[in-house]
Design a protein around this motif. Structure first.
Motif, PDB file in Angstrom:
ATOM      1  N   THR A   7       0.826  -1.155  -0.107  1.00  0.00           N
ATOM      2  CA  THR A   7       0.139  -0.136  -0.002  1.00  0.00           C
ATOM      3  C   THR A   7       0.779   1.201  -0.122  1.00  0.00           C
ATOM      4  N   SER A   8       2.079   1.250   0.100  1.00  0.00           N
ATOM      5  CA  SER A   8       2.983   2.302   0.303  1.00  0.00           C
ATOM      6  C   SER A   8       3.433   2.916  -1.136  1.00  0.00           C
ATOM      7  N   GLU A   9       3.499   4.361  -1.210  1.00  0.00           N
ATOM      8  CA  GLU A   9       4.250   5.136  -2.374  1.00  0.00           C
ATOM      9  C   GLU A   9       5.347   4.500  -2.993  1.00  0.00           C
ATOM     10  N   SER A  10       5.992   3.710  -2.001  1.00  0.00           N
ATOM     11  CA  SER A  10       7.629   3.315  -2.405  1.00  0.00           C
ATOM     12  C   SER A  10       7.336   2.237  -3.205  1.00  0.00           C
ATOM     13  N   THR A  11       6.287   1.323  -3.331  1.00  0.00           N
ATOM     14  CA  THR A  11       6.029   0.205  -4.234  1.00  0.00           C
ATOM     15  C   THR A  11       5.281   0.584  -5.784  1.00  0.00           C
ATOM     16  N   GLN A  12       5.250   1.893  -5.881  1.00  0.00           N
ATOM     17  CA  GLN A  12       4.422   2.512  -7.091  1.00  0.00           C
ATOM     18  C   GLN A  12       5.279   2.655  -8.034  1.00  0.00           C
ATOM     19  N   ILE A  13       5.012   2.122  -9.107  1.00  0.00           N
ATOM     20  CA  ILE A  13       6.031   2.511 -10.471  1.00  0.00           C
ATOM     21  C   ILE A  13       6.041   3.928 -10.690  1.00  0.00           C
ATOM     22  N   LEU A  14       7.541   4.421 -10.991  1.00  0.00           N
ATOM     23  CA  LEU A  14       7.858   5.898 -11.211  1.00  0.00           C
ATOM     24  C   LEU A  14       6.957   6.525 -12.095  1.00  0.00           C
ATOM     25  N   ASP A  15       6.504   7.609 -11.737  1.00  0.00           N
ATOM     26  CA  ASP A  15       5.545   8.432 -12.667  1.00  0.00           C
ATOM     27  C   ASP A  15       6.256   8.907 -13.628  1.00  0.00           C
ATOM     28  N   VAL A  16       7.505   9.257 -13.895  1.00  0.00           N
ATOM     29  CA  VAL A  16       8.171   9.498 -14.779  1.00  0.00           C
ATOM     30  C   VAL A  16       8.290   8.541 -16.112  1.00  0.00           C
ATOM     31  N   LEU A  17       7.841   7.170 -15.680  1.00  0.00           N
ATOM     32  CA  LEU A  17       7.955   6.300 -17.009  1.00  0.00           C
ATOM     33  C   LEU A  17       6.846   6.204 -17.581  1.00  0.00           C
ATOM     34  N   GLY A  18       5.542   6.625 -16.984  1.00  0.00           N
ATOM     35  CA  GLY A  18       4.216   6.818 -17.721  1.00  0.00           C
ATOM     36  C   GLY A  18       3.636   5.444 -17.888  1.00  0.00           C
ATOM     37  N   ARG A  19       3.478   4.511 -16.978  1.00  0.00           N
ATOM     38  CA  ARG A  19       2.954   3.348 -17.085  1.00  0.00           C
ATOM     39  C   ARG A  19       1.458   3.597 -17.450  1.00  0.00           C
ATOM     40  N   ARG A  20       0.981   2.813 -18.515  1.00  0.00           N
ATOM     41  CA  ARG A  20      -0.390   2.929 -18.765  1.00  0.00           C
ATOM     42  C   ARG A  20      -1.146   1.725 -18.026  1.00  0.00           C
ATOM     43  N   GLU A  21      -2.415   2.127 -17.736  1.00  0.00           N
ATOM     44  CA  GLU A  21      -3.317   1.018 -16.938  1.00  0.00           C
ATOM     45  C   GLU A  21      -3.528   0.008 -17.908  1.00  0.00           C
ATOM     46  N   ASP A  22      -3.475  -0.088 -19.147  1.00  0.00           N
ATOM     47  CA  ASP A  22      -3.776  -1.388 -19.929  1.00  0.00           C
ATOM     48  C   ASP A  22      -2.569  -2.129 -19.733  1.00  0.00           C
ATOM     49  N   GLU A  23      -1.476  -1.806 -19.323  1.00  0.00           N
ATOM     50  CA  GLU A  23      -0.282  -2.745 -19.224  1.00  0.00           C
ATOM     51  C   GLU A  23      -0.168  -3.431 -18.059  1.00  0.00           C
ATOM     52  N   PRO A  24      -0.110  -4.793 -18.005  1.00  0.00           N
ATOM     53  CA  PRO A  24      -0.116  -5.719 -16.869  1.00  0.00           C
ATOM     54  C   PRO A  24       0.855  -5.104 -15.619  1.00  0.00           C
ATOM     55  N   LEU A  25       0.636  -5.018 -14.573  1.00  0.00           N
ATOM     56  CA  LEU A  25       1.395  -4.981 -13.249  1.00  0.00           C
ATOM     57  C   LEU A  25       1.679  -6.088 -12.543  1.00  0.00           C
ATOM     58  N   VAL A  26       2.705  -6.954 -12.690  1.00  0.00           N
ATOM     59  CA  VAL A  26       3.011  -8.122 -11.852  1.00  0.00           C
ATOM     60  C   VAL A  26       3.539  -7.555 -10.641  1.00  0.00           C
ATOM     61  N   THR A  27       2.970  -8.230  -9.495  1.00  0.00           N
ATOM     62  CA  THR A  27       3.521  -7.828  -8.265  1.00  0.00           C
ATOM     63  C   THR A  27       4.202  -9.358  -7.649  1.00  0.00           C
ATOM     64  N   LYS A  28       5.542  -9.149  -7.410  1.00  0.00           N
ATOM     65  CA  LYS A  28       6.240 -10.290  -7.049  1.00  0.00           C
ATOM     66  C   LYS A  28       6.596 -10.099  -5.576  1.00  0.00           C
ATOM     67  N   ARG A  29       6.809 -11.058  -4.959  1.00  0.00           N
ATOM     68  CA  ARG A  29       7.144 -11.358  -3.350  1.00  0.00           C
ATOM     69  C   ARG A  29       8.649 -11.483  -2.901  1.00  0.00           C
ATOM     70  N   ARG A  30       9.566 -11.701  -4.090  1.00  0.00           N
ATOM     71  CA  ARG A  30      11.044 -11.955  -3.900  1.00  0.00           C
ATOM     72  C   ARG A  30      11.523 -11.274  -4.626  1.00  0.00           C
ATOM     73  N   VAL A  31      13.176 -11.500  -5.082  1.00  0.00           N
ATOM     74  CA  VAL A  31      13.868 -10.578  -5.833  1.00  0.00           C
ATOM     75  C   VAL A  31      13.489 -11.034  -7.472  1.00  0.00           C
ATOM     76  N   GLY A  32      13.414 -12.128  -7.909  1.00  0.00           N
ATOM     77  CA  GLY A  32      13.209 -12.382  -9.125  1.00  0.00           C
ATOM     78  C   GLY A  32      11.830 -12.309  -9.634  1.00  0.00           C
ATOM     79  N   ALA A  33      11.614 -12.009 -10.887  1.00  0.00           N
ATOM     80  CA  ALA A  33      10.212 -11.525 -11.412  1.00  0.00           C
ATOM     81  C   ALA A  33       9.322 -12.904 -11.380  1.00  0.00           C
TER      82      ALA A  33
END
Length: 182
Positions: free
Chosen positions: A75-101
């Motif tokens: 829920t933290s701002e620190s886990t959100q994709i950098l705004d400067v990269l312009g992620r689009r809502e229709d592009e999948p966002l995968v959440t990982k729980r360890r180092v590797g994707a």
């Protein structure tokens, strides 16, 4: 469109890549993302985020050392994709729980749905998410390209050794400009 190719943009989140937000690295990442979009290559964003209190991690987990140095609460701002990269809502966002994707995520399912056979990797840090994902992708028989100048590591020597000596063992290593030129 480059059939079967997917660009993985990994850990470009505030708490990990924020220190690179105003650097040339982000220009190259934006170039890679724009090229992918313009040529019909899907862009999949990957970030690391944990549930509040990190129940996924036993105290003995080596990943706990990494997690304890930054706020990885989902829920933290620190886990959100950098705004400067312009992620689009229709592009999948995968959440990982360890180092590797692939670790603790549904990345394999997303890639299967996209018909992926070739992965193009960009991310921070080279010794972390890029290395772990590269290794697993090769084991899963994906063709892999590492965009050497769209990856970064806090230790430039580690980045250099990985991009110049290690990754070429089982993948193509290209600059963003060279990838676009192909």
């Amino acid at each position: 469109m480059t059939e079967g190719t997917v660009l993985l943009a990994m850990d470009f989140q505030n708490g990990i890549a924020g220190r690179f937000a105003e650097t040339a690295l982000m220009d190259r990442v934006r170039e890679a993302v724009a090229h992918a979009r313009n040529t019909g290559i899907p862009v999949v964003w990957v970030h690391v985020a944990l549930r509040p209190g990190y129940p996924e991690l036993p105290e003995t987990s080596p990943f706990m050392r990494i997690a304890s140095h930054g706020d990885l609460d989902e829920t933290s701002e620190s886990t959100q994709i950098l705004d400067v990269l312009g992620r689009r809502e229709d592009e999948p966002l995968v959440t990982k729980r360890r180092v590797g994707a692939f670790s603790g995520s549904d990345l394999a399912a997303v890639l299967s749905g996209l018909g992926a056979t070739n992965l193009v990797l960009a991310g921070v840090a080279t010794r972390g998410v890029v290395l772990a994902t590269w290794r697993q992708a090769a084991d899963l028989d994906f063709g892999v390209t590492v965009l050497s100048d769209a990856c970064a590591d806090p230790d430039e020597e580690v980045h250099r050794v990985l991009t110049e000596k290690v990754f070429s063992w089982q993948s193509d290593v290209l600059t963003v400009a060279d990838w676009i030129a192909r």
